[in-house]
Design a protein around this motif. Structure first.
Motif, PDB file in Angstrom:
ATOM      1  N   MET A   8       0.839  -1.190   0.000  1.00 59.82           N
ATOM      2  CA  MET A   8       0.000   0.000   0.000  1.00 59.82           C
ATOM      3  C   MET A   8       0.877   1.243   0.000  1.00 59.82           C
ATOM      4  N   VAL A   9       0.550   2.207  -0.846  1.00 57.36           N
ATOM      5  CA  VAL A   9       1.308   3.459  -0.921  1.00 57.36           C
ATOM      6  C   VAL A   9       0.344   4.638  -1.028  1.00 57.36           C
ATOM      7  N   ASP A  10       0.759   5.772  -0.464  1.00 56.41           N
ATOM      8  CA  ASP A  10      -0.021   7.002  -0.641  1.00 56.41           C
ATOM      9  C   ASP A  10       0.879   8.232  -0.652  1.00 56.41           C
ATOM     10  N   ASP A  11       2.200   7.986  -0.793  1.00 62.37           N
ATOM     11  CA  ASP A  11       3.166   9.075  -0.707  1.00 62.37           C
ATOM     12  C   ASP A  11       4.401   8.679  -1.509  1.00 62.37           C
ATOM     13  N   VAL A  12       5.006   9.650  -2.167  1.00 60.38           N
ATOM     14  CA  VAL A  12       6.241   9.370  -2.919  1.00 60.38           C
ATOM     15  C   VAL A  12       7.314   8.815  -1.991  1.00 60.38           C
ATOM     16  N   ALA A  13       7.271   9.190  -0.708  1.00 64.64           N
ATOM     17  CA  ALA A  13       8.253   8.684   0.248  1.00 64.64           C
ATOM     18  C   ALA A  13       8.212   7.160   0.336  1.00 64.64           C
ATOM     19  N   HIS A  14       7.042   6.562   0.161  1.00 65.92           N
ATOM     20  CA  HIS A  14       6.942   5.094   0.181  1.00 65.92           C
ATOM     21  C   HIS A  14       7.690   4.487  -1.008  1.00 65.92           C
ATOM     22  N   LEU A  15       7.550   5.103  -2.163  1.00 66.01           N
ATOM     23  CA  LEU A  15       8.257   4.627  -3.359  1.00 66.01           C
ATOM     24  C   LEU A  15       9.767   4.802  -3.189  1.00 66.01           C
ATOM     25  N   ASP A  16      10.166   5.943  -2.650  1.00 74.79           N
ATOM     26  CA  ASP A  16      11.592   6.212  -2.452  1.00 74.79           C
ATOM     27  C   ASP A  16      12.214   5.173  -1.521  1.00 74.79           C
ATOM     28  N   PRO A  50      21.751  -2.199  -6.656  1.00 71.08           N
ATOM     29  CA  PRO A  50      22.060  -1.260  -7.740  1.00 71.08           C
ATOM     30  C   PRO A  50      21.792  -1.866  -9.116  1.00 71.08           C
ATOM     31  N   GLY A  51      21.115  -1.089  -9.947  1.00 73.94           N
ATOM     32  CA  GLY A  51      20.858  -1.513 -11.318  1.00 73.94           C
ATOM     33  C   GLY A  51      19.667  -2.425 -11.491  1.00 73.94           C
ATOM     34  N   THR A  52      18.936  -2.745 -10.410  1.00 69.68           N
ATOM     35  CA  THR A  52      17.782  -3.641 -10.522  1.00 69.68           C
ATOM     36  C   THR A  52      16.479  -2.858 -10.421  1.00 69.68           C
ATOM     37  N   HIS A  53      15.468  -3.356 -11.096  1.00 69.51           N
ATOM     38  CA  HIS A  53      14.151  -2.718 -11.058  1.00 69.51           C
ATOM     39  C   HIS A  53      13.060  -3.788 -11.045  1.00 69.51           C
ATOM     40  N   GLU A  54      13.116  -4.690 -10.065  1.00 70.46           N
ATOM     41  CA  GLU A  54      12.092  -5.721  -9.961  1.00 70.46           C
ATOM     42  C   GLU A  54      10.730  -5.065  -9.767  1.00 70.46           C
ATOM     43  N   ASP A  55       9.729  -5.551 -10.489  1.00 63.93           N
ATOM     44  CA  ASP A  55       8.392  -4.995 -10.342  1.00 63.93           C
ATOM     45  C   ASP A  55       7.821  -5.308  -8.971  1.00 63.93           C
ATOM     46  N   VAL A  56       7.352  -4.279  -8.281  1.00 65.52           N
ATOM     47  CA  VAL A  56       6.657  -4.426  -7.007  1.00 65.52           C
ATOM     48  C   VAL A  56       5.203  -4.020  -7.211  1.00 65.52           C
ATOM     49  N   ARG A  57       4.300  -4.895  -6.823  1.00 68.91           N
ATOM     50  CA  ARG A  57       2.872  -4.599  -6.935  1.00 68.91           C
ATOM     51  C   ARG A  57       2.487  -3.584  -5.858  1.00 68.91           C
ATOM     52  N   VAL A  58       1.801  -2.523  -6.254  1.00 68.77           N
ATOM     53  CA  VAL A  58       1.376  -1.510  -5.286  1.00 68.77           C
ATOM     54  C   VAL A  58      -0.083  -1.142  -5.524  1.00 68.77           C
ATOM     55  N   ALA A  59      -0.717  -0.680  -4.440  1.00 70.66           N
ATOM     56  CA  ALA A  59      -2.085  -0.170  -4.506  1.00 70.66           C
ATOM     57  C   ALA A  59      -2.123   1.203  -3.857  1.00 70.66           C
ATOM     58  N   LEU A  60      -3.026   2.048  -4.307  1.00 70.35           N
ATOM     59  CA  LEU A  60      -3.176   3.388  -3.765  1.00 70.35           C
ATOM     60  C   LEU A  60      -4.165   3.364  -2.600  1.00 70.35           C
ATOM     61  N   ARG A 117       4.334  -1.544 -10.186  1.00 69.29           N
ATOM     62  CA  ARG A 117       3.170  -1.927 -10.983  1.00 69.29           C
ATOM     63  C   ARG A 117       1.907  -1.603 -10.194  1.00 69.29           C
ATOM     64  N   LEU A 118       1.156  -0.628 -10.657  1.00 66.69           N
ATOM     65  CA  LEU A 118      -0.063  -0.211  -9.976  1.00 66.69           C
ATOM     66  C   LEU A 118      -1.183  -1.186 -10.323  1.00 66.69           C
ATOM     67  N   VAL A 119      -1.688  -1.904  -9.291  1.00 65.52           N
ATOM     68  CA  VAL A 119      -2.678  -2.956  -9.541  1.00 65.52           C
ATOM     69  C   VAL A 119      -3.997  -2.750  -8.813  1.00 65.52           C
ATOM     70  N   GLY A 120      -4.025  -1.837  -7.838  1.00 64.59           N
ATOM     71  CA  GLY A 120      -5.262  -1.731  -7.073  1.00 64.59           C
ATOM     72  C   GLY A 120      -5.426  -0.423  -6.345  1.00 64.59           C
ATOM     73  N   VAL A 121      -6.585  -0.305  -5.710  1.00 63.49           N
ATOM     74  CA  VAL A 121      -6.955   0.870  -4.927  1.00 63.49           C
ATOM     75  C   VAL A 121      -7.645   0.396  -3.660  1.00 63.49           C
ATOM     76  N   MET A 122      -7.468   1.157  -2.577  1.00 67.80           N
ATOM     77  CA  MET A 122      -8.160   0.859  -1.333  1.00 67.80           C
ATOM     78  C   MET A 122      -8.823   2.131  -0.819  1.00 67.80           C
ATOM     79  N   THR A 123     -10.093   2.023  -0.436  1.00 60.93           N
ATOM     80  CA  THR A 123     -10.810   3.124   0.213  1.00 60.93           C
ATOM     81  C   THR A 123     -11.559   2.530   1.400  1.00 60.93           C
TER      82      THR A 123
END
Length: 377
Positions: free
Chosen positions: A98-106, A114-124, A164-170
């Protein structure tokens, strides 16, 4: 001693499914914290996936094959757990953060090699509270509220490699988690019901606008919302694809007084009488399992059986002893058992290593809690 009446548990599961009206239910593990009960719920038709509460818990659930689909309901800043997720392809395919802030992505990016970009599933996580002028009614969760804020953040996530944005939570906690038919509080309950109606009306409009804005940007897998106390109202929202529920399976006292459903209590804890200070008082060992949240009498455990027992005003529920008064106290003797109900679902499991599952008058099995497995999230 903690027991769960599995007949009541199963009846509650069926009632939640009925009220969901075909919308899948995601099991809220925070409200159970017993792997066997999570699995029991998942085995019920209409239930799919787990709404976890920490990333370490999610990793454990996936590694132990309890489920292959966990949405972590709260943002994580646990770098060790994030590194474990990044290193495990199976976990990355099964777990959504779950993410709601750029700080979570950072933070997640700082955990990458270094040099890796494995896809992480995230929801807003989007704030589902009711706004009345400058006021806000509901859980203080995400800073994302207006559609423009949500869409702006969504674009940032989509533009970022490795996510990878896959979902939303409210989560409309002000509807799902607030009693609205409390005896002796007729006027207050009526006000709460009006606030709930206003909240769901406002939220449906906002969810619709956000869904319309997201549709051209991303094909979401899920939109999670609601809770045990709002299932029918949440399921009626066209944007929602799944509902979270857990407390409604065990029904603690905070879920006793809802207009939308009749409770079937399923979880109890028993403690023995150890003293008789007077003819009108019986004192039991321990029992002071206080629920989280704003401190008040509604967070105290409630004596359930035998009838006619009450906590005392001066001592309440104590860590090492709890005196009980009332007409039922006179008949109790040292060694007798008194049964209580906890105020909040799931938290009772933090006070015991095992739960006895009861059907009718028989104990059908004894199963470990997270604590009993040596797990602390």
């Amino acid at each position: 001693m903690v027991v769960v009446d599995v007949d009541a548990f199963d009846a509650n599961a069926d009632d939640l499914r009925r009220r969901a009206g075909g919308t899948p239910i995601r099991v809220a593990s925070k409200s159970l914290r017993v792997p066997a009960l999570i699995e029991r719920a998942l085995a019920t038709p209409g239930y799919a996936g787990v709404l976890g509460y920490t990333l370490r818990e999610a990793l454990w659930l996936v590694a132990n094959k309890v489920t292959a689909d966990v949405v972590v309901a709260y943002p994580t800043v646990d770098r060790g757990a994030v590194r474990r997720l990044l290193a495990d392809a199976s976990a990355r395919s099964a777990i959504t953060l779950m993410v709601d802030d750029v700080a979570h992505l950072d933070l997640i990016d700082t955990c990458r090699k270094p040099g890796t970009h494995e896809d992480v599933r995230v929801a807003l996580d989007i704030d589902a509270g009711l706004r009345l002028g400058r006021g806000h009614v509901g859980p203080k969760r995400s800073p994302l509220h207006d559609p423009a804020e949500v869409l702006g953040f969504a674009r940032q996530v989509l533009a970022r490699p490795g996510f990878r944005l896959v979902g939303v939570m409210t989560y409309e906690g002000q509807v799902a988690g607030v009693q609205d038919d409390v005896p002796g509080q007729r006027a207050k309950s009526a006000v709460i019901r009006r606030l709930k109606d206003a909240s769901m009306t406002q939220l449906a409009e906002r969810r619709g606008a956000i869904a319309a804005g997201l549709r051209p940007l991303v094909d979401l897998e899920f939109w999670n919302a609601g809770g045990s106390g709002s299932i029918a109202a949440t399921a009626a929202d066209a944007a929602v694809t799944e509902i979270a529920a857990g407390s409604g399976l065990l029904v603690p006292t905070l879920f006793d007084h809802y207009q939308s459903f009749a409770p079937r209590p399923a979880a109890f804890f028993g403690v023995p009488v150890v003293r008789r200070p007077s003819e009108t008082i019986a004192t039991v060992a321990g029992g002071g399992f206080i629920a989280s949240g704003a401190a008040g009498k509604d967070r105290l455990p409630t004596p359930w059986a035998p009838d006619g027992l009450h906590l005392t005003n001066l001592e309440g529920a104590g860590e090492v002893q709890t005196p009980l008064s009332g007409p039922g106290a006179a008949s109790l003797r040292v060694g007798d058992w008194v049964w209580f109900r906890h105020a909040k679902s799931g938290e009772l499991a933090e006070h015991t290593n095992q739960v006895h599952l009861v059907s009718g008058e028989a104990v059908v099995s004894s199963v470990p809690t997270y604590r009993g497995l040596g797990l602390s999230w």
